[in-house]
Write an enzyme that holds these catalytic residues in place. Structure first.
Site, PDB file in Angstrom:
ATOM      1  N   ASP A 187       0.834  -1.203   0.000  1.00  0.00           N
ATOM      2  CA  ASP A 187       0.000   0.000   0.000  1.00  0.00           C
ATOM      3  C   ASP A 187       0.870   1.255   0.000  1.00  0.00           C
ATOM      4  O   ASP A 187       1.868   1.329   0.724  1.00  0.00           O
ATOM      5  CB  ASP A 187      -0.887  -0.009   1.264  1.00  0.00           C
ATOM      6  CG  ASP A 187      -1.842   1.163   1.315  1.00  0.00           C
ATOM      7  OD1 ASP A 187      -2.774   1.202   0.503  1.00  0.00           O
ATOM      8  OD2 ASP A 187      -1.639   2.062   2.173  1.00  0.00           O
ATOM      9  N   GLU A 224       1.557  -0.486  -4.959  1.00  0.00           N
ATOM     10  CA  GLU A 224       0.557   0.507  -5.345  1.00  0.00           C
ATOM     11  C   GLU A 224       1.238   1.839  -5.622  1.00  0.00           C
ATOM     12  O   GLU A 224       1.613   2.569  -4.697  1.00  0.00           O
ATOM     13  CB  GLU A 224      -0.504   0.694  -4.248  1.00  0.00           C
ATOM     14  CG  GLU A 224      -1.662   1.541  -4.738  1.00  0.00           C
ATOM     15  CD  GLU A 224      -2.139   2.611  -3.780  1.00  0.00           C
ATOM     16  OE1 GLU A 224      -3.127   3.281  -4.081  1.00  0.00           O
ATOM     17  OE2 GLU A 224      -1.504   2.809  -2.712  1.00  0.00           O
TER      18      GLU A 224
HETATM   19  C1  AAO Z   1      -9.355   8.781   5.789  1.00  0.00           C
HETATM   20  C2  AAO Z   1     -10.289   9.928   5.458  1.00  0.00           C
HETATM   21  C3  AAO Z   1      -9.498  11.214   5.308  1.00  0.00           C
HETATM   22  C4  AAO Z   1      -8.704  11.477   6.577  1.00  0.00           C
HETATM   23  C5  AAO Z   1      -7.823  10.275   6.863  1.00  0.00           C
HETATM   24  C6  AAO Z   1      -7.055  10.412   8.165  1.00  0.00           C
HETATM   25  O1  AAO Z   1     -10.993   9.634   4.245  1.00  0.00           O
HETATM   26  O2  AAO Z   1     -10.399  12.273   5.076  1.00  0.00           O
HETATM   27  O3  AAO Z   1      -7.877  12.616   6.396  1.00  0.00           O
HETATM   28  O4  AAO Z   1      -8.621   9.099   6.953  1.00  0.00           O
HETATM   29  O5  AAO Z   1      -7.953  10.493   9.227  1.00  0.00           O
HETATM   30  C7  AAO Z   1      -7.852   5.023   2.409  1.00  0.00           C
HETATM   31  C8  AAO Z   1      -8.893   6.040   1.959  1.00  0.00           C
HETATM   32  C9  AAO Z   1      -8.672   7.389   2.607  1.00  0.00           C
HETATM   33  C10 AAO Z   1      -8.582   7.249   4.118  1.00  0.00           C
HETATM   34  C11 AAO Z   1      -7.376   6.351   4.371  1.00  0.00           C
HETATM   35  C12 AAO Z   1      -7.071   6.149   5.847  1.00  0.00           C
HETATM   36  O6  AAO Z   1      -8.840   6.165   0.551  1.00  0.00           O
HETATM   37  O7  AAO Z   1      -9.782   8.223   2.281  1.00  0.00           O
HETATM   38  O8  AAO Z   1      -8.431   8.516   4.727  1.00  0.00           O
HETATM   39  O9  AAO Z   1      -7.655   5.050   3.820  1.00  0.00           O
HETATM   40  O10 AAO Z   1      -8.163   5.655   6.517  1.00  0.00           O
HETATM   41  C13 AAO Z   1      -3.282   8.663  -2.962  1.00  0.00           C
HETATM   42  C14 AAO Z   1      -2.160   7.689  -2.638  1.00  0.00           C
HETATM   43  C15 AAO Z   1      -2.588   6.245  -2.678  1.00  0.00           C
HETATM   44  C16 AAO Z   1      -3.887   6.015  -1.895  1.00  0.00           C
HETATM   45  C17 AAO Z   1      -4.936   6.953  -2.467  1.00  0.00           C
HETATM   46  C18 AAO Z   1      -6.286   6.800  -1.772  1.00  0.00           C
HETATM   47  O11 AAO Z   1      -1.083   7.918  -3.526  1.00  0.00           O
HETATM   48  O12 AAO Z   1      -1.545   5.478  -2.111  1.00  0.00           O
HETATM   49  O13 AAO Z   1      -4.485   8.311  -2.297  1.00  0.00           O
HETATM   50  N1  AAO Z   1      -4.296   4.611  -1.934  1.00  0.00           N
HETATM   51  C19 AAO Z   1      -3.967   3.683  -0.805  1.00  0.00           C
HETATM   52  C20 AAO Z   1      -5.131   2.756  -0.477  1.00  0.00           C
HETATM   53  C21 AAO Z   1      -6.251   3.545   0.129  1.00  0.00           C
HETATM   54  C22 AAO Z   1      -5.812   4.125   1.467  1.00  0.00           C
HETATM   55  C23 AAO Z   1      -4.397   4.531   1.498  1.00  0.00           C
HETATM   56  C24 AAO Z   1      -3.543   4.354   0.432  1.00  0.00           C
HETATM   57  C25 AAO Z   1      -3.853   4.945   2.771  1.00  0.00           C
HETATM   58  O14 AAO Z   1      -5.486   2.047  -1.618  1.00  0.00           O
HETATM   59  O15 AAO Z   1      -7.425   2.774   0.277  1.00  0.00           O
HETATM   60  O16 AAO Z   1      -6.616   5.288   1.769  1.00  0.00           O
HETATM   61  O17 AAO Z   1      -3.446   3.734   3.434  1.00  0.00           O
HETATM   62  C26 AAO Z   1      -3.556  11.766  -7.220  1.00  0.00           C
HETATM   63  C27 AAO Z   1      -2.249  11.057  -6.936  1.00  0.00           C
HETATM   64  C28 AAO Z   1      -2.433   9.765  -6.189  1.00  0.00           C
HETATM   65  C29 AAO Z   1      -3.329   9.960  -4.981  1.00  0.00           C
HETATM   66  C30 AAO Z   1      -4.654  10.552  -5.482  1.00  0.00           C
HETATM   67  C31 AAO Z   1      -5.661  10.745  -4.357  1.00  0.00           C
HETATM   68  O18 AAO Z   1      -4.280  11.061  -8.231  1.00  0.00           O
HETATM   69  O19 AAO Z   1      -1.595  10.772  -8.134  1.00  0.00           O
HETATM   70  O20 AAO Z   1      -1.173   9.295  -5.755  1.00  0.00           O
HETATM   71  O21 AAO Z   1      -3.561   8.683  -4.369  1.00  0.00           O
HETATM   72  O22 AAO Z   1      -4.376  11.801  -6.082  1.00  0.00           O
HETATM   73  O23 AAO Z   1      -5.167  11.681  -3.470  1.00  0.00           O
HETATM   74  C32 AAO Z   1      -6.665  12.272 -11.442  1.00  0.00           C
HETATM   75  C33 AAO Z   1      -5.157  12.256 -11.570  1.00  0.00           C
HETATM   76  C34 AAO Z   1      -4.548  11.350 -10.532  1.00  0.00           C
HETATM   77  C35 AAO Z   1      -4.898  11.893  -9.214  1.00  0.00           C
HETATM   78  C36 AAO Z   1      -6.416  11.870  -9.135  1.00  0.00           C
HETATM   79  C37 AAO Z   1      -6.962  12.396  -7.863  1.00  0.00           C
HETATM   80  O24 AAO Z   1      -7.224  10.994 -11.736  1.00  0.00           O
HETATM   81  O25 AAO Z   1      -4.807  11.816 -12.860  1.00  0.00           O
HETATM   82  O26 AAO Z   1      -3.146  11.269 -10.643  1.00  0.00           O
HETATM   83  O27 AAO Z   1      -6.981  12.664 -10.158  1.00  0.00           O
HETATM   84  O28 AAO Z   1      -6.571  13.729  -7.706  1.00  0.00           O
END
Ligand code: AAO
Length: 477
Positions: A187, A224
């Protein structure tokens, strides 16, 4: 690290998102093994924070490396791994070690440990504030240093260059290896330095031979890393270390089957589309994040909610020889935070099963849709053959053979497909494994007559439930 360690003849894993260990063990024996699935990606196994209303994402907020979660305890986990390995289905764990939980003091985790995430204190590991990077937020993905050393959505960011932290992570991963897992989904790998990851991966034990792995087998690692282009960190920084999630595949296949691109362009599916080389690319139509608007891909992503196009996209992914494929298996949701079905608001409910193989009780079970599991079987049967006799109508009707073992056709146009095509198959009557399946000497769906020249009349009308037709040598009547 690059080899999934699948049992021979198997090609595809399924993510049983939020399933309980006892249910997965039974599913391996009753369904996944018999239908030819190669493995299961399971939800995080280590202790996590108990968040209000039990959202699915609480499992990405670790409290310790004790193996108790809502999916079950250590003994149940160990038992599942053994039962699945016994029927040729491997287990891959979603491991979260970029960070620990985000906030709160005196919080209790799913194994009963207490922690003070707010002050970076996790006594059950133990970690204290010196094991973490300084507090700062990630708000600029064009700054690699920030992405790797600051906090992803406020999650306390572990310092993987610290030897104490490395040891704790290794204890955790090596314990899972001793229990018989075949590998890991790492992750948030993008948020960790490739150098630190290399140090950790190099110190992982070989797989446990008591679980049927060959001597010297390395754990499979799929990382990931979200890279749709245009950011500071590239997916290619991780390809020397293991396989990498190809989010461009997910976004592209969704866009194509939603009608944003013509199917005829799929003829060069692969690196020509900007994807990683096939052996480095971990591919899927959707994942647990982007099916609900988290992660990447936005409105291009296809999910179970667009069933016809979703089945077509999965069928194409499975029919085409590119990447290491994963099927998503979901629970139904309306709200993007909503956790899995429960019996009482806390305990996860087991899926129920219907006579037609489908699930109930709030579980979608895409992996039990005939059109999907039969294509997993197709991918197994045609592996080691090439694409040949590509045909298209200049628009959204395509067909191709996989050697002389399989044939598939798609119709995403708003008119019928009805024409004579080369199937590359030996003469005979074949059962279309999408509209039905072979049952004894009959077919519950469409039958196709292949002549001695390999040609057959192929028909997919625009208003059929499924826009795909697939034949293979084992579906000959
Ligand atoms: C939760 C709450 C938050 C709170 C936090 C702390 O939702 O509000 O702040 O707790 O209290 C998961 C959930 C999160 C959750 C977290 C912890 O998705 O909502 O937060 O558990 O409970 C990035 C990372 C990637 C991550 C993804 C979700 O790079 O690693 O965000 N995925 C993994 C898991 C996921 C998990 C975590 C990591 C954490 O699969 O389930 O989170 O363990 C861009 C970047 C990406 C980035 C995205 C989203 O993407 O490139 O790297 O991913 O933004 O921030 C277009 C663009 C694309 C862009 C996208 C979104 O498509 O082309 O590049 O738009 O902007």
């Amino acid at each position: 690290q690059f080899d999934p360690n699948y049992a021979s003849g198997r090609t595809t894993m399924v993510h049983l998102f939020e399933w309980k260990w006892d249910d997965i063990a039974a599913e391996c024996e009753n369904f996944l093994g018999p239908k030819g699935y190669a493995g299961v990606q399971v939800s995080p196994v280590n202790e996590n924070i108990v968040a209000n209303n039990r959202p699915w994402w609480e499992r990405y907020q670790p409290i310790s490396y004790l193996l108790t979660t809502r999916s079950g305890n250590e003994q149940q986990f160990a038992n599942m791994v053994r039962r699945c390995n016994n029927v040729g289905v491997r287990i891959y764990v979603d491991v979260v070690f970029n960070h620990m939980a985000a906030d709160g003091s005196n919080v209790r985790g799913t194994a009963g440990s207490t922690a003070n995430p707010g002050s970076k204190n996790f006594p059950a590991v133990p970690y204290s504030s010196t094991d973490f990077h300084a507090t700062c937020a990630i708000n600029n993905y064009n700054d690699a240093n920030q992405v790797r050393n600051c906090e992803l959505v406020g999650l306390k960011d572990l310092d993987q260059s610290n030897s104490w932290v490395q040891e704790r992570i290794l204890d955790f991963l090596n314990k899972l290896i001793s229990l018989g897992v075949a590998g890991f989904r790492v992750d948030a790998a993008k948020h960790m330095s490739p150098t630190d990851l290399k140090t950790i991966y190099n110190r992982l034990n070989n797989l446990n031979t008591e679980h049927g792995f060959a001597d010297g087998s390395r754990p499979f690692i799929f990382q990931e890393v979200i890279d749709l282009g245009g950011e500071a960190i590239s997916k290619y920084e991780y390809t020397d270390l293991g396989v990498v999630t190809e989010f461009l595949h997910s976004a592209s296949i969704g866009r194509v089957f939603r009608g944003g691109d013509q199917l005829r362009w799929l003829t060069n599916w692969g690196t020509a589309w900007g994807f990683l080389p096939s052996t480095s690319a971990f591919v899927f139509v959707d994942n647990h994040d982007n099916q609900r608007g988290h992660g990447a891909g936005g409105s291009d992503i296809l999910t179970y909610k667009n069933a016809k196009q979703y089945k077509m996209a999965n069928a194409f992914m499975l029919a085409y020889p590119f990447g290491i494929s994963r099927i998503m298996s979901s629970f139904a949701f309306d709200d993007t935070d909503q956790g899995p079905p429960t019996t009482d608001g806390n305990n996860i409910a087991s899926p129920t099963f219907n006579a037609d193989n489908s699930c109930g009780g709030g579980w979608v079970c895409e992996h039990r849709w005939r059109q999907i599991y039969n294509m997993v079987g197709f991918r197994n049967i045609v592996s080691n053959t090439n694409v040949q006799n590509w045909w298209d109508n200049g628009s959204n009707q395509i067909a191709f053979c996989r050697g002389n073992k399989g044939f598939v056709a798609f119709n995403n146009d708003n008119y019928d497909l009805n024409t004579s095509l080369q199937t590359c198959l030996p003469a005979g009557t074949y059962c279309d494994i999408i509209s039905g399946e072979k049952s004894g000497s009959t077919c519950t769906g469409k039958s196709v007559e292949v002549g001695s020249d390999g040609r057959a009349n192929i028909s997919i009308s625009q208003n059929e439930d499924d826009g795909v037709l697939a034949l293979h040598v084992e579906a000959k009547l």
